[in-house]
Design a protein around this motif. Structure first.
Motif, PDB file in Angstrom:
ATOM      1  N   ILE A  39     -37.731  -4.069 -17.477  1.00 47.27           N
ATOM      2  CA  ILE A  39     -38.109  -2.754 -18.011  1.00 47.27           C
ATOM      3  C   ILE A  39     -37.248  -1.641 -17.421  1.00 47.27           C
ATOM      4  N   ASN A  40     -36.092  -2.009 -16.887  1.00 45.34           N
ATOM      5  CA  ASN A  40     -35.183  -0.984 -16.352  1.00 45.34           C
ATOM      6  C   ASN A  40     -34.359  -0.399 -17.487  1.00 45.34           C
ATOM      7  N   SER A  41     -34.884   0.653 -18.071  1.00 50.17           N
ATOM      8  CA  SER A  41     -34.196   1.335 -19.172  1.00 50.17           C
ATOM      9  C   SER A  41     -33.392   2.526 -18.681  1.00 50.17           C
ATOM     10  N   HIS A  42     -33.366   2.762 -17.372  1.00 47.88           N
ATOM     11  CA  HIS A  42     -32.929   4.059 -16.860  1.00 47.88           C
ATOM     12  C   HIS A  42     -31.877   4.044 -15.759  1.00 47.88           C
ATOM     13  N   THR A  43     -31.747   2.946 -15.013  1.00 45.16           N
ATOM     14  CA  THR A  43     -30.883   2.962 -13.824  1.00 45.16           C
ATOM     15  C   THR A  43     -29.782   1.909 -13.928  1.00 45.16           C
ATOM     16  N   PRO A  44     -28.535   2.352 -14.119  1.00 41.61           N
ATOM     17  CA  PRO A  44     -27.419   1.391 -14.188  1.00 41.61           C
ATOM     18  C   PRO A  44     -27.226   0.661 -12.863  1.00 41.61           C
ATOM     19  N   SER A  45     -26.437  -0.376 -12.933  1.00 43.97           N
ATOM     20  CA  SER A  45     -26.194  -1.188 -11.743  1.00 43.97           C
ATOM     21  C   SER A  45     -25.667  -0.342 -10.590  1.00 43.97           C
ATOM     22  N   ASP A  46     -26.296  -0.507  -9.445  1.00 38.55           N
ATOM     23  CA  ASP A  46     -25.902   0.175  -8.218  1.00 38.55           C
ATOM     24  C   ASP A  46     -25.988  -0.867  -7.112  1.00 38.55           C
ATOM     25  N   PRO A  47     -24.836  -1.406  -6.688  1.00 40.99           N
ATOM     26  CA  PRO A  47     -24.861  -2.495  -5.702  1.00 40.99           C
ATOM     27  C   PRO A  47     -25.611  -2.135  -4.423  1.00 40.99           C
ATOM     28  N   THR A  48     -25.488  -0.890  -3.976  1.00 44.31           N
ATOM     29  CA  THR A  48     -26.210  -0.490  -2.766  1.00 44.31           C
ATOM     30  C   THR A  48     -27.713  -0.525  -2.994  1.00 44.31           C
ATOM     31  N   LEU A  49     -28.141   0.022  -4.126  1.00 43.42           N
ATOM     32  CA  LEU A  49     -29.571   0.016  -4.444  1.00 43.42           C
ATOM     33  C   LEU A  49     -30.076  -1.410  -4.612  1.00 43.42           C
ATOM     34  N   ASP A  50     -29.322  -2.241  -5.305  1.00 40.48           N
ATOM     35  CA  ASP A  50     -29.732  -3.634  -5.493  1.00 40.48           C
ATOM     36  C   ASP A  50     -29.913  -4.335  -4.154  1.00 40.48           C
ATOM     37  N   ALA A  51     -28.987  -4.100  -3.233  1.00 41.71           N
ATOM     38  CA  ALA A  51     -29.073  -4.766  -1.927  1.00 41.71           C
ATOM     39  C   ALA A  51     -30.300  -4.289  -1.152  1.00 41.71           C
ATOM     40  N   LEU A  52     -30.583  -3.002  -1.237  1.00 46.77           N
ATOM     41  CA  LEU A  52     -31.751  -2.472  -0.516  1.00 46.77           C
ATOM     42  C   LEU A  52     -33.048  -3.017  -1.111  1.00 46.77           C
ATOM     43  N   ILE A  53     -33.114  -3.118  -2.445  1.00 48.25           N
ATOM     44  CA  ILE A  53     -34.311  -3.683  -3.081  1.00 48.25           C
ATOM     45  C   ILE A  53     -34.450  -5.161  -2.720  1.00 48.25           C
ATOM     46  N   ALA A  54     -33.337  -5.881  -2.759  1.00 47.50           N
ATOM     47  CA  ALA A  54     -33.391  -7.305  -2.425  1.00 47.50           C
ATOM     48  C   ALA A  54     -33.885  -7.519  -1.001  1.00 47.50           C
ATOM     49  N   ALA A  55     -33.491  -6.624  -0.100  1.00 51.12           N
ATOM     50  CA  ALA A  55     -33.915  -6.769   1.301  1.00 51.12           C
ATOM     51  C   ALA A  55     -35.429  -6.648   1.441  1.00 51.12           C
ATOM     52  N   THR A  56     -36.051  -5.835   0.598  1.00 51.47           N
ATOM     53  CA  THR A  56     -37.514  -5.705   0.690  1.00 51.47           C
ATOM     54  C   THR A  56     -38.224  -6.961   0.190  1.00 51.47           C
ATOM     55  N   ASN A  57     -37.504  -7.779  -0.557  1.00 52.96           N
ATOM     56  CA  ASN A  57     -38.113  -8.990  -1.134  1.00 52.96           C
ATOM     57  C   ASN A  57     -37.664 -10.262  -0.440  1.00 52.96           C
ATOM     58  N   SER A  58     -36.995 -10.121   0.697  1.00 53.46           N
ATOM     59  CA  SER A  58     -36.391 -11.306   1.313  1.00 53.46           C
ATOM     60  C   SER A  58     -37.238 -11.930   2.401  1.00 53.46           C
ATOM     61  N   SER A  59     -38.373 -11.333   2.720  1.00 50.96           N
ATOM     62  CA  SER A  59     -39.178 -11.868   3.819  1.00 50.96           C
ATOM     63  C   SER A  59     -40.655 -11.634   3.536  1.00 50.96           C
ATOM     64  N   VAL A  60     -41.485 -12.528   4.058  1.00 52.34           N
ATOM     65  CA  VAL A  60     -42.933 -12.316   3.976  1.00 52.34           C
ATOM     66  C   VAL A  60     -43.452 -11.651   5.248  1.00 52.34           C
ATOM     67  N   ASP A  61     -42.548 -11.408   6.196  1.00 52.61           N
ATOM     68  CA  ASP A  61     -42.941 -10.743   7.438  1.00 52.61           C
ATOM     69  C   ASP A  61     -43.180  -9.250   7.168  1.00 52.61           C
ATOM     70  N   ALA A  62     -44.378  -8.774   7.484  1.00 49.81           N
ATOM     71  CA  ALA A  62     -44.765  -7.402   7.144  1.00 49.81           C
ATOM     72  C   ALA A  62     -43.862  -6.371   7.807  1.00 49.81           C
ATOM     73  N   GLU A  63     -43.497  -6.580   9.059  1.00 45.96           N
ATOM     74  CA  GLU A  63     -42.662  -5.609   9.759  1.00 45.96           C
ATOM     75  C   GLU A  63     -41.248  -5.592   9.181  1.00 45.96           C
ATOM     76  N   ALA A  64     -40.741  -6.763   8.845  1.00 46.58           N
ATOM     77  CA  ALA A  64     -39.409  -6.831   8.241  1.00 46.58           C
ATOM     78  C   ALA A  64     -39.398  -6.106   6.893  1.00 46.58           C
ATOM     79  N   GLN A  65     -40.436  -6.302   6.114  1.00 45.65           N
ATOM     80  CA  GLN A  65     -40.532  -5.601   4.829  1.00 45.65           C
ATOM     81  C   GLN A  65     -40.593  -4.088   5.043  1.00 45.65           C
ATOM     82  N   LYS A  66     -41.365  -3.669   6.029  1.00 39.57           N
ATOM     83  CA  LYS A  66     -41.536  -2.237   6.288  1.00 39.57           C
ATOM     84  C   LYS A  66     -40.196  -1.583   6.635  1.00 39.57           C
TER      85      LYS A  66
END
Length: 563
Positions: free
Chosen positions: A480-507
């Motif tokens: 549903i991303n109709s608004h934000t073109p590819s941004d490698p920096t943004l993609d990497a930051l979003i991916a980092a939030t999804n890379s661990s189940v550890d609460a502190e790492a996510q935070k």
């Protein structure tokens, strides 16, 4: 001054606004504060009956599936059980579950095991089996009414892709052995436990022959069968619904029934009337005018609950369909818009000070990093940024909204005036019809575009179950991303939030993402809005934990005592 006059008129009119959550992007109307006399809307029951709890959110045409907005409606909270419990902060409670007697997540977050309680049944007396849990996950993935957090979790299960493309009959990562269900994830699913605090299994036998695409239209949702502490007693659609205690609920039998008056989840035009008439013992609202009308009312208590609910402008940064550049592609323009809006004054008028200006999608609290730019009202700074960005004053921003109330139109007029003061033209228009296509259709090429939608900014809201629900939609290629073109920096930051189940790492990952969001304004957060919980004195005891009433948490309603 003409501008001040228009602003004053707009704020006065907007005081009657009632705001509805729309995290999934569905159209929800905002109601006026017009009320209907209680006698016309609640024609059954005795408000003094100690054996009846009155609430709202009763069905008008059908019971909404519990898989889209899992806790918005009272009936979805009490008709269904989940596998595990969350506490009032929506944190999964470790150890014993709800339908699950026991559950365990492996340290690497790749294996989740449930063991169902013995003897649990649906309201019709049929046993709840582990095979049905498997069927529910697989069936839900093929529906169009699945919460995005649930979908992300289920799609992370090993073999989900093969199941969805039809090359496998079942999801290979789901194994059943007696009362034990084991999920093996191909990738980390950071919201896996949270998902199973909200996802309500349904009885397979009533839905197995229903096309998943038409699930919501199934006759099942005229009188659904669940497994929670209350079950259907009587339904008079669009009039009233009675829920009675489920005798075999493993957590104990309630000593009262529930009477539901019909209304949308948080848009009840009769809330004040019914509350003052003694026909509303538990409800919630975002309507500050209703709250003000109930303040001081005898027997009525109001709790303010801060929740993940953020109003924002989506900013379309893709090139337009004709190949021309988006006027919002330059972050200096987006920053100028932020500086041009005096959100303190706007919110004081619209919400009587009950909403807070936003500087991130993430509301204030422990999940938010310190030191973000608040973009305080500074029209001269806005003008300077526009000059640096070579802003063309003949450009007119096309701003869309999908709320049908007068208050939203007034708010758009206020914002239009503020932007005009710094040299930005804006046209606001109501969109109706196929909103999924109008608002959220992603370009075929998510890197280069062009845009698949026509607007520049979209006024909307996020009622997020998790922080991932705020941010994942900005990743390259998200459905549903109709608004934000590819941004490698943004993609990497979003991916980092999804890379661990550890609460502190996510935070810590979210902290970095929030700083980037605040600097670039890939979306423009406008304000945070709390929910107000309305509770009558009739609830004598048992309501000990108060959390976000839009979602499910362990509230032990079957043990409440009424007087």
């Amino acid at each position: 001054m003409k501008f001040k006059k228009i602003l004053s008129m707009g704020l006065a009119l907007a005081l009657a606004v009632s705001v509805t959550a729309c995290g999934s992007g569905n159209s929800k109307s905002e109601t006026s504060n017009t009320e209907t006399p209680a006698a016309e809307v609640a024609d059954t029951g005795n408000a003094s009956d100690p054996n009846v709890l009155y609430s709202n959110g009763g069905p008008t045409e059908f019971f909404e599936t519990p898989w889209l907005n899992p806790g918005t409606y009272m009936y979805n909270k009490v008709l269904y059980s989940r596998l595990i419990f969350a506490d009032e902060n929506l944190t999964p409670i470790s150890g014993e579950g709800d339908l699950a007697q026991f559950y365990e997540m492996s340290e690497d977050g790749k294996t989740l095991t449930f063991v169902l309680r013995d003897g649990i049944t649906w309201h019709d007396g049929e046993p709840i089996t582990a095979e049905e849990i498997q069927w529910n996950i697989e069936y839900a993935l093929k529906t169009t009414v699945l919460n995005s957090v649930f979908r992300s979790t289920f799609e992370a299960i090993e073999g989900a892709k093969a199941y969805l493309d039809g090359s496998a009959e079942h999801i290979s990562g789901i194994a059943v052995d007696g009362n034990k269900i084991t999920l093996t994830f191909a990738t980390v699913a950071p919201d896996a436990l949270l998902t199973f605090t909200q996802f309500a299994p349904l009885p397979q036998k009533y839905l197995k022959d229903t096309d998943p695409i038409t699930l919501q239209q199934a006759s099942f949702f005229q009188s659904p069968v669940g497994s929670g502490p209350f079950m259907i007693d009587e339904v008079q659609m669009n009039n009233y619904t009675i829920l009675k205690p489920f005798e075999n609920y493993y957590g104990g039998k309630a000593e009262f029934s529930i009477h539901l008056n019909p209304s949308a989840g948080d848009s009840d035009p009769n809330l004040v009337t019914n509350a003052k008439a003694g026909k509303l013992d538990y409800a919630y609202t975002k309507n500050i005018a209703d709250v003000r009308a109930l303040e001081g009312a005898q027997g009525i208590n109001i709790e303010t609950v801060n929740v993940r609910y953020t109003r924002l402008f989506y900013m379309n940064k893709f090139n337009k369909k004709d190949g021309s550049a988006s006027p919002l592609a330059d972050q200096r323009v987006r920053q100028a818009i932020a500086y041009a809006l005096d959100m303190d004054s706007i919110l004081q008028g619209v919400f009587d000070g009950a909403a807070l200006p936003a500087n991130s999608l993430t509301p204030d609290g422990a999940d938010k990093v310190d030191g973000l730019n608040d973009y305080k009202y500074d029209p001269e700074k806005a003008k300077q940024l526009l000059k640096e960005a070579n802003w063309n004053p003949n450009t007119e921003l096309d701003v869309v909204y999908y709320y049908t109330d007068q208050g939203t139109q007034d708010l758009m007029a206020i914002i239009q005036q503020y932007l005009a003061e710094v040299g930005i033209k804006m046209n606001a228009r109501l969109v109706e019809g196929d909103l999924a296509t109008i608002l959220w259709k992603a370009p075929e090429d998510p890197v280069n575009g062009p845009s698949a939608v026509d607007w520049d900014m979209c006024y909307a809201a996020n009622a997020a179950l998790s922080l991932h629900e705020y941010y994942d939609r900005y990743a390259t290629g998200y459905s549903i991303n109709s608004h934000t073109p590819s941004d490698p920096t943004l993609d990497a930051l979003i991916a980092a939030t999804n890379s661990s189940v550890d609460a502190e790492a996510q935070k810590q990952a979210f902290f970095k993402l929030q700083k980037y969001e605040n600097e670039t304004l890939f979306a423009l957060p406008l304000y945070y809005q709390p929910i107000f919980l309305i509770v009558s004195d009739k609830i004598e005891s048992g309501l000990d934990a108060i959390g976000n009433p839009q979602f499910n948490y362990k509230w032990n309603i079957q043990n409440w005592k009424l007087k």
